[in-house]
Scaffold this active site. Structure first.
Site, PDB file in Angstrom:
ATOM      1  N   TYR A  56      -4.261   2.204  -8.767  1.00 32.73           N
ATOM      2  CA  TYR A  56      -3.792   3.119  -7.721  1.00 32.73           C
ATOM      3  C   TYR A  56      -3.279   4.421  -8.330  1.00 32.73           C
ATOM      4  CZ  TYR A  56      -4.017  -1.194  -5.054  1.00 32.73           C
ATOM      5  OH  TYR A  56      -4.444  -2.363  -4.486  1.00 32.73           O
ATOM      6  N   HIS A 119      -7.651  -8.075 -10.140  1.00 32.42           N
ATOM      7  CA  HIS A 119      -7.956  -7.057  -9.139  1.00 32.42           C
ATOM      8  C   HIS A 119      -9.464  -6.984  -8.861  1.00 32.42           C
ATOM      9  CE1 HIS A 119      -6.602  -2.773  -7.709  1.00 32.42           C
ATOM     10  NE2 HIS A 119      -7.224  -3.454  -6.763  1.00 32.42           N
TER      11      HIS A 119
HETATM   12  P1  NAD Z   1      -3.734   0.297   5.159  1.00 37.88           P
HETATM   13  O1  NAD Z   1      -4.645  -0.272   6.164  1.00 37.88           O
HETATM   14  O2  NAD Z   1      -2.422  -0.373   4.955  1.00 37.88           O
HETATM   15  O3  NAD Z   1      -3.536   1.847   5.521  1.00 37.88           O
HETATM   16  C1  NAD Z   1      -2.717   2.684   4.750  1.00 37.88           C
HETATM   17  C2  NAD Z   1      -2.754   4.100   5.315  1.00 37.88           C
HETATM   18  O4  NAD Z   1      -2.178   4.099   6.629  1.00 37.88           O
HETATM   19  C3  NAD Z   1      -1.937   5.094   4.500  1.00 37.88           C
HETATM   20  O5  NAD Z   1      -2.576   6.362   4.575  1.00 37.88           O
HETATM   21  C4  NAD Z   1      -0.611   5.164   5.226  1.00 37.88           C
HETATM   22  O6  NAD Z   1       0.048   6.381   5.043  1.00 37.88           O
HETATM   23  C5  NAD Z   1      -1.043   4.981   6.667  1.00 37.88           C
HETATM   24  N1  NAD Z   1      -0.013   4.340   7.520  1.00 37.88           N
HETATM   25  C6  NAD Z   1       0.787   3.293   7.209  1.00 37.88           C
HETATM   26  N2  NAD Z   1       1.555   2.957   8.253  1.00 37.88           N
HETATM   27  C7  NAD Z   1       1.244   3.826   9.254  1.00 37.88           C
HETATM   28  C8  NAD Z   1       1.695   3.982  10.589  1.00 37.88           C
HETATM   29  N3  NAD Z   1       2.618   3.178  11.123  1.00 37.88           N
HETATM   30  N4  NAD Z   1       1.146   4.963  11.341  1.00 37.88           N
HETATM   31  C9  NAD Z   1       0.195   5.781  10.837  1.00 37.88           C
HETATM   32  N5  NAD Z   1      -0.263   5.692   9.581  1.00 37.88           N
HETATM   33  C10 NAD Z   1       0.247   4.711   8.791  1.00 37.88           C
HETATM   34  O7  NAD Z   1      -4.542   0.355   3.771  1.00 37.88           O
HETATM   35  P2  NAD Z   1      -4.152   0.182   2.243  1.00 37.88           P
HETATM   36  O8  NAD Z   1      -3.003   1.007   1.858  1.00 37.88           O
HETATM   37  O9  NAD Z   1      -5.416   0.327   1.490  1.00 37.88           O
HETATM   38  O10 NAD Z   1      -3.749  -1.358   2.126  1.00 37.88           O
HETATM   39  C11 NAD Z   1      -2.421  -1.797   2.053  1.00 37.88           C
HETATM   40  C12 NAD Z   1      -2.006  -2.206   0.654  1.00 37.88           C
HETATM   41  O11 NAD Z   1      -2.656  -3.430   0.281  1.00 37.88           O
HETATM   42  C13 NAD Z   1      -2.406  -1.224  -0.458  1.00 37.88           C
HETATM   43  O12 NAD Z   1      -1.490  -0.159  -0.537  1.00 37.88           O
HETATM   44  C14 NAD Z   1      -2.406  -2.118  -1.655  1.00 37.88           C
HETATM   45  O13 NAD Z   1      -1.092  -2.324  -2.113  1.00 37.88           O
HETATM   46  C15 NAD Z   1      -2.966  -3.429  -1.081  1.00 37.88           C
HETATM   47  N6  NAD Z   1      -4.440  -3.541  -1.257  1.00 37.88           N
HETATM   48  C16 NAD Z   1      -4.908  -4.308  -2.269  1.00 37.88           C
HETATM   49  C17 NAD Z   1      -6.270  -4.383  -2.501  1.00 37.88           C
HETATM   50  C18 NAD Z   1      -6.784  -5.218  -3.652  1.00 37.88           C
HETATM   51  O14 NAD Z   1      -5.978  -5.811  -4.341  1.00 37.88           O
HETATM   52  N7  NAD Z   1      -8.058  -5.293  -3.876  1.00 37.88           N
HETATM   53  C19 NAD Z   1      -7.164  -3.673  -1.712  1.00 37.88           C
HETATM   54  C20 NAD Z   1      -6.666  -2.925  -0.652  1.00 37.88           C
HETATM   55  C21 NAD Z   1      -5.289  -2.878  -0.428  1.00 37.88           C
END
Ligand code: NAD
Length: 332
Positions: A56, A119
């Protein structure tokens, strides 16, 4: 805040976890102080699980989170990952895992992680995941550098197969259980339930598709998914709510999920997501929205090696290279 047990780890976790990928600039530039405020506020409001990875922001998210958590490390649960380092940079060797944890611990200013994860397992042959990377993770557990071991990824088939045979504590999948795609429920959840493994559902907003702002330019889903989400957002506004609130309510209601991991870097998003905890979706609106989404529901794309593809996965819209360039620009 509501807390649940994280499967067989026994850890008590807030049902909303703090996804730190936005702190690395994955969704656009983030001001240093703004990130600090979001993390402080989340901890004050009872969020106790933080998920990050060297990938990230190409180490930026870990570096920032380490700084933000200084003095608070032992009040929260901290997880990171190994094996993925850039869009196309992966290494699943035991040696690299052993080196990677030292780098992550240094950046995160700690001497242990609560959960350490491989990952995106879909980017390596299975033999290497279970023969090299996973044994290295278990060794770190023996050494006390990590308390629990997990795997993460996008296609459900490799995660399901690993969960069936390997002694992992957690499985994290993303974009596979939310208003747009519910396939996790049929494919992964039954195995997880049977094996007592903790199920972590990431990206409940489908990586920003299910927000008023809409998808980032690098999002791999086809345009018709974004168009439908815009229509849903408009309907939600007319009904006095937001698409993100509805999406969070939907994701949080899954019984087998120990924790829903949402990406955040702004206090107002932390606030909105916490506000939704313990509330239920308006059943009528939810039914209407699910009807609108049906023609584009459960569209999932290819990630990783072809041998790890889920049956029916489509080609990606973009390789996301522009995201990498943008992040590298920000780090200069
Ligand atoms: P997400 O679906 O959580 O969306 C995040 C986005 O939505 C960001 O731009 C954030 O600013 C915005 N957001 C958050 N809350 C909001 C709200 N209430 N209203 C409007 N916008 C909002 O996608 P993500 O961040 O990719 O996934 C969550 C977390 O999961 C990641 O940060 C990461 O830590 C983890 N993740 C892990 C993997 C992996 O291990 N392969 C893959 C994807 C995500």
């Amino acid at each position: 805040m509501i807390y649940k047990t994280l499967g067989k780890t026994g850890l008590r976790v807030s049902i909303i976890g703090f996804g730190a990928s936005p702190l690395g600039g994955e969704f656009g530039p983030v001001d240093l102080e703004q990130g600090q405020r979001a993390v402080d506020y989340a901890i004050d409001q009872g969020i106790n699980y933080f998920d990050v990875a060297p990938y990230y922001g190409r180490t930026l998210a870990e570096t920032r989170l380490g700084r933000y958590l200084e003095g608070k490390r032992d009040t929260i649960l901290l997880t990171s990952k190994a094996c993925r380092y850039d869009i196309t940079d992966f290494e699943f060797s035991a040696k690299r895992v052993m080196r990677s944890i030292e780098d992550s611990l240094r950046r995160l200013r700690t001497d242990y992680l609560d959960v350490y994860q491989i990952h995106d397992v879909e980017y390596a042959p299975r033999k290497q995941v279970v023969g090299d990377a996973l044994p290295a993770m278990f060794k770190l557990k023996e050494q006390g550098k990590v308390r629990f071991v997990g795997v993460t990824g996008y296609p459900l088939t490799p995660l399901k197969e690993i969960a069936e045979t390997e002694d992992v504590d957690t499985v994290l999948t993303y974009c596979r259980y939310n208003l747009m795609d519910t396939t996790m429920d049929d494919i992964l959840a039954p195995v997880i339930r049977r094996r007592g493994i903790a199920l972590i559902n990431a990206s409940p907003l489908h990586m920003r598709v299910l927000t008023d702002k809409g998808a980032p330019s690098w999002h791999p889903a086809p345009q018709r998914v974004f168009e439908t989400a815009r229509e849903v957002a408009e309907l939600c506004r007319r009904r006095g709510t937001t698409i993100s609130d509805l999406a969070m309510q939907f994701a949080l209601a899954h019984k087998d999920v120990s924790m829903t991991l949402v990406g955040m870097s702004k206090v107002r998003h932390v606030e909105a997501n916490i506000r939704i905890v313990g509330t239920e979706a308006d059943a009528e609106l939810l039914a209407e929205v699910r009807g609108m989404i049906r023609p584009v529901a459960n569209i999932y794309w290819k990630e990783g090696l072809p041998e790890n593809d889920d049956p029916g996965a489509i080609d990606k819209r973009t390789l996301g290279m522009e995201r990498s360039d943008q992040i590298k620009g920000e780090q200069k």
